[in-house]
Enzyme design. Structure first.
Site, PDB file in Angstrom:
ATOM      1  N   SER A 252      13.253  -3.685 -25.751  1.00 30.69           N
ATOM      2  CA  SER A 252      13.201  -2.560 -24.833  1.00 30.69           C
ATOM      3  C   SER A 252      12.611  -1.372 -25.553  1.00 30.69           C
ATOM      4  O   SER A 252      12.384  -1.403 -26.747  1.00 30.69           O
ATOM      5  CB  SER A 252      14.612  -2.204 -24.365  1.00 30.69           C
ATOM      6  OG  SER A 252      15.309  -1.561 -25.410  1.00 30.69           O
ATOM      7  N   LYS A 253      12.391  -0.331 -24.824  1.00 32.75           N
ATOM      8  CA  LYS A 253      11.816   0.888 -25.396  1.00 32.75           C
ATOM      9  C   LYS A 253      12.607   1.364 -26.610  1.00 32.75           C
ATOM     10  O   LYS A 253      12.081   1.925 -27.542  1.00 32.75           O
ATOM     11  CB  LYS A 253      11.804   1.987 -24.334  1.00 32.75           C
ATOM     12  CG  LYS A 253      10.596   1.882 -23.417  1.00 32.75           C
ATOM     13  CD  LYS A 253       9.524   2.873 -23.811  1.00 32.75           C
ATOM     14  CE  LYS A 253       8.150   2.529 -23.263  1.00 32.75           C
ATOM     15  NZ  LYS A 253       8.118   2.069 -21.903  1.00 32.75           N
ATOM     16  N   ARG A 254      13.880   1.121 -26.558  1.00 37.66           N
ATOM     17  CA  ARG A 254      14.765   1.560 -27.619  1.00 37.66           C
ATOM     18  C   ARG A 254      14.396   1.010 -28.990  1.00 37.66           C
ATOM     19  O   ARG A 254      14.355   1.718 -29.971  1.00 37.66           O
ATOM     20  CB  ARG A 254      16.195   1.107 -27.327  1.00 37.66           C
ATOM     21  CG  ARG A 254      17.010   2.144 -26.679  1.00 37.66           C
ATOM     22  CD  ARG A 254      18.409   1.629 -26.398  1.00 37.66           C
ATOM     23  NE  ARG A 254      19.086   2.566 -25.513  1.00 37.66           N
ATOM     24  CZ  ARG A 254      19.475   3.764 -25.894  1.00 37.66           C
ATOM     25  NH1 ARG A 254      19.269   4.167 -27.115  1.00 37.66           N
ATOM     26  NH2 ARG A 254      20.071   4.567 -25.041  1.00 37.66           N
ATOM     27  N   ASN A 255      14.219  -0.300 -29.024  1.00 36.13           N
ATOM     28  CA  ASN A 255      13.981  -0.891 -30.342  1.00 36.13           C
ATOM     29  C   ASN A 255      12.562  -1.414 -30.490  1.00 36.13           C
ATOM     30  O   ASN A 255      12.325  -2.588 -30.610  1.00 36.13           O
ATOM     31  CB  ASN A 255      14.995  -1.986 -30.629  1.00 36.13           C
ATOM     32  CG  ASN A 255      15.231  -2.838 -29.410  1.00 36.13           C
ATOM     33  OD1 ASN A 255      14.297  -3.099 -28.664  1.00 36.13           O
ATOM     34  ND2 ASN A 255      16.446  -3.269 -29.204  1.00 36.13           N
TER      35      ASN A 255
END
Length: 481
Positions: A252-255
């Site tokens: 996801s955008k997070r990681n």
RNA sequence: GGCCCCGUCGUCUAGCGGCCUAGGACUCUGGCUUCUCAAGCCAGCUACGCGGGUUCGAAUCCCGUCGGGGCUACCA
């Protein structure tokens, strides 16, 4: 043999999608079969035209060309499910007529209540079959309430067993595969209906898709049965393992960035992305890692695909991208670099500029890992109002540096031949031999003065390309700081 | 909770009963080279989740266990 890639563009295609597309494509090419590209846009609330176009552009950019699908057409089109609604309605009606499916009048709230009860009772969740055998009176009652029924597939008793090319034999007991919805109350089709109908109608033979769809396979097979397909004509399934983020969660955008557009803007080459992604969940079986697209199609087989998930590692992607950049010819490197240089405003695109860029590229080809580094590395050659980087100014304002620059100026001014050999010879004999300075100290000062940074392409070559006039002017300016 | 899938260095992987004191790549650490940054070269760290079997012999086969993930929608 026909393989399909059928994304549902509810956002930009991400790394996982692309890996699936890549395997689909490679498998089709490997076997000499057909690669079909279909857009699954039955979820009209989440799929947009922009995302659909972006998906098409992304595949094209990556070089994953398709034989049937949007833009190229084909005899089994249209290839957007939103343009095939009538087909699904027809099949849903057939299933209704044959009693394979039935109208279900349960409301969302009623369904939710059932699930809630199942959860608390600790039994397998799923539709309880409430509307399976409604009497005409009951149906009339629901209708008078104004309820719009969904079309629900009746799962027969027993189970489904199929052979997954990657996981082997997989079985599901129908006790855990409840009756599922084929079409919404408004008549629009759901994934479970459209995907199966299209794979059959489009004569797809191999379905390679993400493992998140593994447990929906019995439902697809149920639709094949209802369509009257013989078991030997069912498409063959292969469920690909996930590509996960660093922390074991879905990407996801997070990681880490997941949108392919981000990688393109950063200056990753399509071949590097494909090469890296190919290594996630697959390997040629030996120690080979660097493969071209062509070699990938030659080497790729589903049998070699793993069943376990892989984690995405940006560092490895970068390393491969660096390798791919170094493998480029200068003309190819030039073609890839120019857009980055113009976009960054380093050059406007004139013939003179391009000629200079071409001379400079060999100097940086082995020192970058992403094309976005090209502008920063070559900026010093084109900048109009040259200024030393703020952080580096202090490096040349001390007395020792002043002396270096002073002496450099004196040695370089009389040079009649201006090339990296003559520059190096002049500087080396004076600064290193006569003044007895360490090369990194002496050349470091000249580097900062002429390129404006402590990091640059090789110094003497850089000065050659910069030209005598500009080089000397910058050294003089450096002395004024 | 139920069903399903998965489990080799930090990461990606090779390995399909003996070639494994487990190989390669990326990362990391140290060194060489060197005008910076890279690249290149050399060296090092570090893995078969655990417990039982089967077998002369298991990372490889079986069972269990633990752990991770997916699904459980009128999403896909």
């Amino acid at each position: 043999m026909k393989v399909r890639f059928a994304p549902s563009p509810t956002g930009d295609l991400h790394v996982g999608n692309i890996r699936t597309a890549l395997f689909d494509w490679a498998y089709a090419r490997h076997t000499g079969g057909t690669f079909l590209f279909r857009i699954e846009d039955t979820d009209t609330t989440r799929v947009t035209d922009e995302y659909i176009q972006a998906a098409i552009d992304t595949l094209k950019w990556l070089g994953l060309n398709w034989d049937e699908g949007p833009e190229v057409g084909g005899e089994n089109g249209p290839y957007l499910q939103s343009q095939r609604l009538g087909i699904y309605t027809e099949w849903a009606q057939k299933f209704l007529d044959q009693k394979f499916a039935y109208h279900c009048y349960c409301s969302a709230q009623e369904l939710e209540a059932v699930r809630e009860a199942q959860r608390t009772a600790n039994v397998a969740p799923g539709y309880n079959g409430h509307c399976r055998d409604l009497t005409p009176d009951q149906i009339a009652a629901y209708k008078s309430e104004g309820r719009l029924p969904v079309v629900r597939m009746r799962m027969p008793d027993g189970g489904t067993t199929f052979t997954d090319l990657i996981r082997g034999e997989v079985s599901f007991d129908h006790k855990f595969v409840p009756d599922f919805v084929l079409a919404r109350g408004d008549g629009s089709p759901l994934y479970t209906l459209a995907v199966a109908v299209d794979d059959v109608l489009m004569k797809v033979t191999h379905v390679l898709r993400g493992e998140d769809l593994l447990s929906s396979t019995p439902r697809q097979i149920r639709v094949y049965q209802a369509m009257g397909l013989a078991p030997e004509d069912y498409p063959v399934f292969a469920h690909l393992p996930f590509v996960m983020g660093q922390d074991n969660a879905k990407l996801s955008k997070r990681n880490g960035e997941v949108s392919i557009a981000w990688y393109r803007d950063k200056g990753f080459l399509p071949e590097a992305i494909c090469n890296y992604l190919a290594l996630l969940g697959w390997s040629p079986g030996d120690d080979r890692e660097n493969v071209t697209m062509k070699e990938l199609t030659e080497l790729f087989t589903v049998e070699k695909v793993h069943s376990s998930p892989a984690r995405f590692d940006m560092k490895k992607l970068e390393a491969i991208n660096g390798d791919k950049i170094r493998a480029l010819t200068i003309d190819e490197f030039l073609d890839w670099s120019l857009p980055f240089l113009t976009k960054a405003g380093v050059i406007t695109g004139s013939a003179d500029e391009i000629a200079l860029v071409k001379l400079a590229l060999p100097l940086i080809q082995e020192r970058i890992i992403m094309l976005s580094e090209v502008p920063t590395m070559l900026k010093f050659l084109f900048v109009k109002n040259f200024a030393v980087e703020e952080d580096s100014v202090a490096k040349i304002t001390d007395d020792a540096s002043k002396q270096v620059l002073q002496r450099s100026l004196k040695e370089l001014e009389p040079l009649s031949t201006w090339n990296h050999e003559s520059i190096e010879a002049a500087l080396r004999s004076s600064l290193i031999e006569e003044m007895g300075l360490k090369p990194r100290i002496a050349f470091g000062a000249v580097r900062v003065a002429t390129t404006g940074s402590t990091i640059s392409p090789p110094l003497f070559e850089s000065m050659e390309l910069l030209g005598k006039e500009a080089s000397l002017a910058r050294i003089r300016a450096g002395l004024e700081l």
